[in-house]
Every structure is written in C-alpha cells, then in structure tokens.
Scaffold this motif. Sequence first.
Motif, mmCIF file in Angstrom:
data_model
loop_
_atom_site.group_PDB
_atom_site.id
_atom_site.type_symbol
_atom_site.label_atom_id
_atom_site.label_comp_id
_atom_site.label_asym_id
_atom_site.label_seq_id
_atom_site.Cartn_x
_atom_site.Cartn_y
_atom_site.Cartn_z
ATOM 1 N N ASP A 132 58.405 35.698 51.692
ATOM 2 C CA ASP A 132 57.858 36.575 52.527
ATOM 3 C C ASP A 132 59.218 37.027 53.492
ATOM 4 O O ASP A 132 59.959 35.937 53.740
ATOM 5 C CB ASP A 132 56.823 36.012 53.568
ATOM 6 N N CYS B 186 46.637 43.382 49.307
ATOM 7 C CA CYS B 186 47.421 43.908 47.829
ATOM 8 C C CYS B 186 46.587 45.158 47.444
ATOM 9 O O CYS B 186 45.618 45.549 47.383
ATOM 10 C CB CYS B 186 47.069 42.971 46.748
ATOM 11 N N SER C 113 57.144 41.895 55.725
ATOM 12 C CA SER C 113 57.044 42.176 54.318
ATOM 13 C C SER C 113 56.466 40.974 53.328
ATOM 14 O O SER C 113 57.173 40.070 53.501
ATOM 15 C CB SER C 113 58.239 42.776 53.895
ATOM 16 N N ALA C 114 55.671 41.316 52.573
ATOM 17 C CA ALA C 114 55.107 40.061 51.672
ATOM 18 C C ALA C 114 54.742 40.665 50.297
ATOM 19 O O ALA C 114 54.114 41.693 50.283
ATOM 20 C CB ALA C 114 53.923 39.231 52.312
ATOM 21 N N GLU C 115 54.975 39.953 49.355
ATOM 22 C CA GLU C 115 54.461 40.269 47.943
ATOM 23 C C GLU C 115 53.202 39.748 47.625
ATOM 24 O O GLU C 115 53.198 38.145 47.846
ATOM 25 C CB GLU C 115 55.767 39.970 47.006
ATOM 26 N N SER C 116 52.157 40.423 47.180
ATOM 27 C CA SER C 116 51.100 39.606 46.575
ATOM 28 C C SER C 116 51.288 38.694 45.374
ATOM 29 O O SER C 116 52.221 39.044 44.496
ATOM 30 C CB SER C 116 50.160 40.602 46.327
ATOM 31 N N ARG D 266 64.150 35.222 55.236
ATOM 32 C CA ARG D 266 63.436 35.268 53.912
ATOM 33 C C ARG D 266 62.989 33.733 53.919
ATOM 34 O O ARG D 266 63.749 32.969 53.839
ATOM 35 C CB ARG D 266 63.981 35.684 52.661
ATOM 36 N N ALA E 271 52.788 43.162 44.067
ATOM 37 C CA ALA E 271 53.014 44.527 44.775
ATOM 38 C C ALA E 271 53.409 44.074 46.495
ATOM 39 O O ALA E 271 52.766 42.831 46.911
ATOM 40 C CB ALA E 271 51.571 45.223 44.910
ATOM 41 N N THR E 272 53.754 45.241 47.028
ATOM 42 C CA THR E 272 54.152 45.041 48.498
ATOM 43 C C THR E 272 52.803 45.019 49.195
ATOM 44 O O THR E 272 52.109 46.048 49.023
ATOM 45 C CB THR E 272 54.931 45.633 48.784
#
Length: 200
Positions: free
Chosen positions: A137, A184, A165-168, A85, A172-173
């Motif tokens: 991320d 997103c 995998s990343a969050e906006s 991470r 949101a994923t």
Amino acid sequence: MGETVVEESEELATPGDVLGRAAEVKPGRGAYLASHNNLVYASLTGRVRTVAPPPGSPDKRPTVEVIGHKAHGAVPEPGSVVIARVTKVLSRMASADILCVGPKSVREKFTGIIRQQDVRATEIDKVDMHSSFLPGDIVRAIVLSLGDARAYYLSTAKNELGVVSAESTAGATMVPVSWTEMQCPLTGQNEKRKVAKVGS
C-alpha cells in the motif's frame, strides 16, 4: 565584523545520533530538536559541522549541522507529510519505506513506523492493523518524530492521511469507496483500509 568560525569534524553521524543538548547547541541543517528530551539529533547521514555564533549574538550556542553526502535529497522531519510504501504489517504496527517528503523524493533509505495508536483519531483501541494497511500500500502520513531503531514514527490520524493507492488481490488498483474500504474494479470485491480522504 569577525569571521564566523566553522569547525568541520571527521565525525560521521547517521539519523538518530545525538549531536548535543539543546542548552549547548542549536540544530542547523540535517539536525532537529526533540522537544520531549531537549536533545538535538541528526536527521541524515553525513559529517558533523559546528558553526560558531556570529560575533555579538545574544545566543552563544554554536549551531550543529550534518552535511550529508546526499544533502540534496529530501529528509523527513517532524511535521513533514510523506508518501511511504508499506512493507510489513504486524498486530500493533506497520513499517513502511518513505519514498517522498512533500513533493521531493528521498535519496536515502528512511524507514517509517505507524503504530496502532497513530492510525486514526477515533476508536484508537479498536484499530485492526490488518484492516488498515497491507504490504505494498502507498500511504500519505505525517512524521511525528524520530522513533526507535532509527525509524520515523508516522501518523495517519487525519482524514486526508492514510492509504492513497492500493492493489487488490486480483492485481488491480483499487478505488476508495468509503473511509474504511477500497474496491477492486475487476472483481467488485471490497477490502478494508484506512483510506485517505480524496480531494479538498
């Protein structure tokens, strides 16, 4: 047959400690050889143990091991594929906490560093770290070596390595839409990343 002589010392080692020269000792569990300088390093925290070579062995070097108090947890080694991470992104490198080595989760805290030159295989000099990773991320990377300050040098310079995998910014994923962008699903907005290739 003689007994194998095992010497267990009270000496404690932590990842990155030098245990000896390759000419004098062989790396065992919890240790590895750095080929660039022929030194044997500890790869986990624990007691140092020296195991004498078996009687009649042509190799007279003892094996040096680190017996960890958490020896069952996975330990990153050069060549390991890890999941990490991202914690911090600077202009020339990103740091990350290693979460898993292969399918196994780690029990100790291992830090990884992805340097600018190890982000991708092409146009290395044009890599923008902030367009490759952001804190939070989740990346898939390969361990190059034990680097400076007891952090592992990681590389994402293969198609299957990078952000998985990343969050906006909307929380949101995101879904990958290309090698360099993720989208997103809530806002439809694209964000730049060094994306890991999905699938085979």
